[in-house]
Structure formats: structure tokens, C-alpha cells
Design an enzyme around this catalytic site. Sequence first.
Site, PDB file in Angstrom:
ATOM      1  N   GLU A 107      -1.223 -16.754  -8.438  1.00 19.62           N
ATOM      2  CA  GLU A 107      -0.464 -15.915  -9.365  1.00 19.62           C
ATOM      3  C   GLU A 107       1.041 -16.035  -9.186  1.00 19.62           C
ATOM      4  O   GLU A 107       1.812 -15.676 -10.073  1.00 19.62           O
ATOM      5  CB  GLU A 107      -0.896 -14.449  -9.221  1.00 19.62           C
ATOM      6  CG  GLU A 107      -2.316 -14.245  -9.698  1.00 19.62           C
ATOM      7  CD  GLU A 107      -2.794 -12.817  -9.647  1.00 19.62           C
ATOM      8  OE1 GLU A 107      -3.852 -12.545 -10.216  1.00 19.62           O
ATOM      9  OE2 GLU A 107      -2.100 -11.960  -9.057  1.00 19.62           O
ATOM     10  N   ASN A 111     -13.429  -0.970  -5.089  1.00 13.58           N
ATOM     11  CA  ASN A 111     -13.292  -1.558  -6.420  1.00 13.58           C
ATOM     12  C   ASN A 111     -14.448  -2.514  -6.716  1.00 13.58           C
ATOM     13  O   ASN A 111     -14.569  -3.558  -6.071  1.00 13.58           O
ATOM     14  CB  ASN A 111     -11.947  -2.297  -6.482  1.00 13.58           C
ATOM     15  CG  ASN A 111     -11.738  -3.080  -7.745  1.00 13.58           C
ATOM     16  OD1 ASN A 111     -12.479  -2.967  -8.700  1.00 13.58           O
ATOM     17  ND2 ASN A 111     -10.692  -3.902  -7.739  1.00 13.58           N
ATOM     18  N   CYS A 161      -7.049  -5.648  -7.061  1.00 17.98           N
ATOM     19  CA  CYS A 161      -6.738  -5.038  -5.774  1.00 17.98           C
ATOM     20  C   CYS A 161      -6.070  -6.038  -4.824  1.00 17.98           C
ATOM     21  O   CYS A 161      -5.392  -5.628  -3.878  1.00 17.98           O
ATOM     22  CB  CYS A 161      -7.987  -4.427  -5.151  1.00 17.98           C
ATOM     23  SG  CYS A 161      -9.391  -5.539  -5.060  1.00 17.98           S
ATOM     24  N   HIS A 162      -6.213  -7.328  -5.092  1.00 13.83           N
ATOM     25  CA  HIS A 162      -5.562  -8.332  -4.243  1.00 13.83           C
ATOM     26  C   HIS A 162      -4.040  -8.266  -4.343  1.00 13.83           C
ATOM     27  O   HIS A 162      -3.350  -8.789  -3.478  1.00 13.83           O
ATOM     28  CB  HIS A 162      -6.062  -9.744  -4.593  1.00 13.83           C
ATOM     29  CG  HIS A 162      -5.738 -10.161  -5.980  1.00 13.83           C
ATOM     30  ND1 HIS A 162      -6.501  -9.778  -7.075  1.00 13.83           N
ATOM     31  CD2 HIS A 162      -4.724 -10.924  -6.475  1.00 13.83           C
ATOM     32  CE1 HIS A 162      -5.976 -10.296  -8.161  1.00 13.83           C
ATOM     33  NE2 HIS A 162      -4.897 -10.998  -7.838  1.00 13.83           N
ATOM     34  N   TYR A 219       0.844  -1.196   0.000  1.00 14.81           N
ATOM     35  CA  TYR A 219       0.000   0.000   0.000  1.00 14.81           C
ATOM     36  C   TYR A 219       0.880   1.247   0.000  1.00 14.81           C
ATOM     37  O   TYR A 219       0.616   2.200  -0.724  1.00 14.81           O
ATOM     38  CB  TYR A 219      -0.911   0.020   1.239  1.00 14.81           C
ATOM     39  CG  TYR A 219      -1.960  -1.054   1.240  1.00 14.81           C
ATOM     40  CD1 TYR A 219      -3.164  -0.886   0.564  1.00 14.81           C
ATOM     41  CD2 TYR A 219      -1.767  -2.243   1.938  1.00 14.81           C
ATOM     42  CE1 TYR A 219      -4.139  -1.875   0.572  1.00 14.81           C
ATOM     43  CE2 TYR A 219      -2.730  -3.239   1.953  1.00 14.81           C
ATOM     44  CZ  TYR A 219      -3.913  -3.047   1.267  1.00 14.81           C
ATOM     45  OH  TYR A 219      -4.871  -4.028   1.273  1.00 14.81           O
TER      46      TYR A 219
END
Length: 158
Positions: free
Chosen positions: A156, A117, A125-126, A96
Site C-alpha cells: 500500500e 476483525n 486492521c493492518h 494504536y
Amino acid sequence: MVARPGDGGAVVAAPFGAIRLRVADGALVGLELSARALKARADRDPLLREVCAQLRAYFKSAAHPFDLPLDARGTDYQQRVWRALRRIRRGAPVSYGALARRLHSSPRAIGGACRANPIALIVPCHRVVASGGPGGFMGATAGPALTIKRWLLEHEAR
């Protein structure tokens, strides 16, 4: 989100539960992640079928790129943050604080834009994490939401 005439919706199964989808006026307007398994619900809308197909491809391989028309409604600031989120590479989350510095903002404001979002996962946003751990997700700092965030980040990272 208020339904508009012509809105369509579907539910697709996900490895972590399910995803509710909403389209309107030829664009994806909502994507809600759920840790609960929900009954799959199809729709005849060709865009919803395409969104479902692309999500299934992503679950098979995180490298699958999303190519969908999006209509995420938000403030100018939220739009700016959401554009930045789409530039974060898979498997390379940012904090962040780092994103806040990049956008000349504050970590708390970044978190607020992530929480607002409406198209989570596709507007990723993850991929924004706290400096010492996963941080929050979908307005929560523990529980099912964080389970989903961890799954997405691990998927991912493979």
C-alpha cells in the site's frame, strides 16, 4: 465462526500465501489471511467470484477500492473501531495510540477490536501499527502474521 445454512466459501491465492473467504446471506462474513499457500477453491456464488476479482485487482494495485457487501458481526465498540479502520487511507497507517485518542479509547482495546476483525484486509486492521514498529497482527507479534502485515503495508505504500 459458526457456519449458517447457505454459507459459501472459497480460497484465493495471494502474494503472501492465500485467503479463505466466507459469504452468507449475500454478504462477506469472513476473510482469513494465511501465509501458507492453499489450494485455490472456487465457488459458484457470484458474490464470492466478485470478492476474488476485487482481491486480485487489489494485489495488482493497492489503489483498487473494495466495494462489497460486508456483514462483520461484533460488539458496538468493535463496530465503531472497524468503521474507523475503513477511514484510514492506504499508505498512511496510524498508531494504536493515535486511533485510541481519536475514539476516546485505549490502545489495548483498539488492538482487541483489530484482533476480532473477521474481515481483515477489507476492514484494514493492518493499517494500525505500534509507535515503534508494525505492532501485532491476527493475534501474533511475530512470525507469519507479521510477514503478511509487512507485505500489506509495503504494497500500500508503493
